[in-house]
Design a protein around this motif. Structure first.
Motif, mmCIF file in Angstrom:
data_model
loop_
_atom_site.group_PDB
_atom_site.id
_atom_site.type_symbol
_atom_site.label_atom_id
_atom_site.label_comp_id
_atom_site.label_asym_id
_atom_site.label_seq_id
_atom_site.Cartn_x
_atom_site.Cartn_y
_atom_site.Cartn_z
ATOM 1 N N ARG A 177 145.293 -13.356 8.473
ATOM 2 C CA ARG A 177 146.271 -13.586 7.417
ATOM 3 C C ARG A 177 147.579 -12.839 7.665
ATOM 4 O O ARG A 177 147.588 -11.701 8.130
ATOM 5 C CB ARG A 177 145.689 -13.148 6.072
ATOM 6 C CG ARG A 177 146.627 -13.359 4.899
ATOM 7 C CD ARG A 177 145.947 -13.042 3.582
ATOM 8 N NE ARG A 177 146.877 -13.089 2.475
ATOM 9 C CZ ARG A 177 146.568 -12.814 1.211
ATOM 10 N NH1 ARG A 177 145.327 -12.489 0.899
ATOM 11 N NH2 ARG A 177 147.471 -12.866 0.259
ATOM 12 N N VAL A 178 148.680 -13.493 7.357
ATOM 13 C CA VAL A 178 149.996 -12.859 7.377
ATOM 14 C C VAL A 178 150.326 -12.433 5.957
ATOM 15 O O VAL A 178 150.270 -13.239 5.022
ATOM 16 C CB VAL A 178 151.084 -13.817 7.899
ATOM 17 C CG1 VAL A 178 152.452 -13.151 7.830
ATOM 18 C CG2 VAL A 178 150.766 -14.247 9.327
ATOM 19 N N PHE A 179 150.664 -11.152 5.784
ATOM 20 C CA PHE A 179 150.977 -10.609 4.470
ATOM 21 C C PHE A 179 152.478 -10.368 4.331
ATOM 22 O O PHE A 179 153.109 -9.795 5.230
ATOM 23 C CB PHE A 179 150.257 -9.279 4.239
ATOM 24 C CG PHE A 179 148.775 -9.395 4.057
ATOM 25 C CD1 PHE A 179 148.229 -9.623 2.798
ATOM 26 C CD2 PHE A 179 147.921 -9.270 5.142
ATOM 27 C CE1 PHE A 179 146.864 -9.728 2.627
ATOM 28 C CE2 PHE A 179 146.546 -9.377 4.988
ATOM 29 C CZ PHE A 179 146.020 -9.609 3.719
ATOM 30 N N THR A 180 153.046 -10.774 3.209
ATOM 31 C CA THR A 180 154.425 -10.387 2.900
ATOM 32 C C THR A 180 154.412 -8.944 2.415
ATOM 33 O O THR A 180 153.368 -8.392 2.054
ATOM 34 C CB THR A 180 155.006 -11.279 1.798
ATOM 35 O OG1 THR A 180 154.288 -11.051 0.569
ATOM 36 C CG2 THR A 180 154.924 -12.752 2.178
ATOM 37 N N LYS A 181 155.584 -8.336 2.389
ATOM 38 C CA LYS A 181 155.678 -6.963 1.884
ATOM 39 C C LYS A 181 155.240 -6.902 0.430
ATOM 40 O O LYS A 181 154.614 -5.929 -0.001
ATOM 41 C CB LYS A 181 157.102 -6.431 2.053
ATOM 42 C CG LYS A 181 157.556 -6.288 3.499
ATOM 43 C CD LYS A 181 158.931 -5.658 3.561
ATOM 44 C CE LYS A 181 159.427 -5.569 5.014
ATOM 45 N NZ LYS A 181 159.807 -6.885 5.556
ATOM 46 N N MET A 182 155.552 -7.920 -0.336
ATOM 47 C CA MET A 182 155.149 -7.952 -1.737
ATOM 48 C C MET A 182 153.627 -7.990 -1.853
ATOM 49 O O MET A 182 153.033 -7.259 -2.651
ATOM 50 C CB MET A 182 155.744 -9.170 -2.452
ATOM 51 C CG MET A 182 155.352 -9.250 -3.930
ATOM 52 S SD MET A 182 156.062 -10.673 -4.777
ATOM 53 C CE MET A 182 155.084 -12.004 -4.055
#
Length: 235
Positions: A177-182
């Motif tokens: 999974r790619v996570f955003t900073k949020m």
């Protein structure tokens, strides 16, 4: 009122009025508060008993808060909240870089401090409650051990803060999974994201410095430009 059990909190603050205000607010919530008014006494009291969280002023007589924090981090991952009259971004980054889990600028509302204390304690306690259910998680040469709340690289222990451990766990348990900073902030800090990218970036950089062979060419925590971060292709 939440029941956190028998929780000891260390408060090291040389301003007696602020220290007493914090003590009164936390006592009202059912916490046991141990006060210290200088750095030397603060560290001595830390060594004398078990604490679940520490609140440290930066500017202290004899030994400053940063030095106490570094000493605590050599042996413990308890949450540490820094209090400071310095609100500049570089001071926040320095505090987080030395191992703080949270940073509050004076003057502050005591209600906000109590909320931050509870938030950090929830995360810290939840990990310990799950230790017996989860043993280890390994990616590449790094192993997360939930029995002692530590990380190991090729058998050598890596000293991580609670937030760093949670970050690594987030990536290790979601390898594709790619996570955003949020998403990272709301998962690890368990708070609403207020647009502060620096908090996440500082912790990612600090984590890379501890786990990567070359932090400038990371293999474990990769940057996905324009989106956020993901775990590298390590097995």
């Amino acid at each position: 009122m939440e029941d956190f059990g028998n929780i000891n909190i260390l408060v090291v603050e040389d301003d007696k009025e602020i220290n007493n205000l914090i003590k009164a607010a936390l006592n009202k919530e059912g916490f046991n508060v141990v006060q210290a008014f200088d750095g030397m006494d603060g560290f001595a009291k830390y060594k004398s008993m078990n604490f679940s969280i520490a609140i440290l002023d930066i500017m202290l007589p004899y030994v400053d808060g940063m030095e106490i924090m570094k000493k605590i981090r050599e042996e413990s991952v308890i949450p540490i909240i820094i209090l400071s009259a310095k609100g500049e971004e570089c001071d926040r980054i320095t505090g987080l870089g030395f191992g703080a889990d949270d940073y509050i600028v004076k003057p502050f509302f005591v209600g906000e401090l109590v909320a931050r204390v509870k938030s950090n304690l929830r995360r810290y306690i939840s990990f310990h409650k799950n230790q017996e259910e989860v043993s280890t998680l390994k990616k590449g040469n790094i192993t997360l051990d939930f029995n002692d709340y530590c990380a190991y690289k090729e058998g050598e222990r890596i000293v991580l803060t609670a937030k760093e451990f949670e970050l690594l766990k987030l990536f290790f348990t979601n390898p594709k999974r790619v996570f955003t900073k949020m998403q990272i902030f709301e998962s690890v800090w368990n708070e609403d994201y207020m647009g502060d990218d620096n908090t996440v970036m500082v912790h990612i950089r600090r984590l890379r410095n501890k786990i990567e062979n070359n932090p400038n060419k990371p293999e474990y925590i990769l940057t996905v430009w324009g989106i956020g971060y993901k775990l590298g292709d390590v097995e």
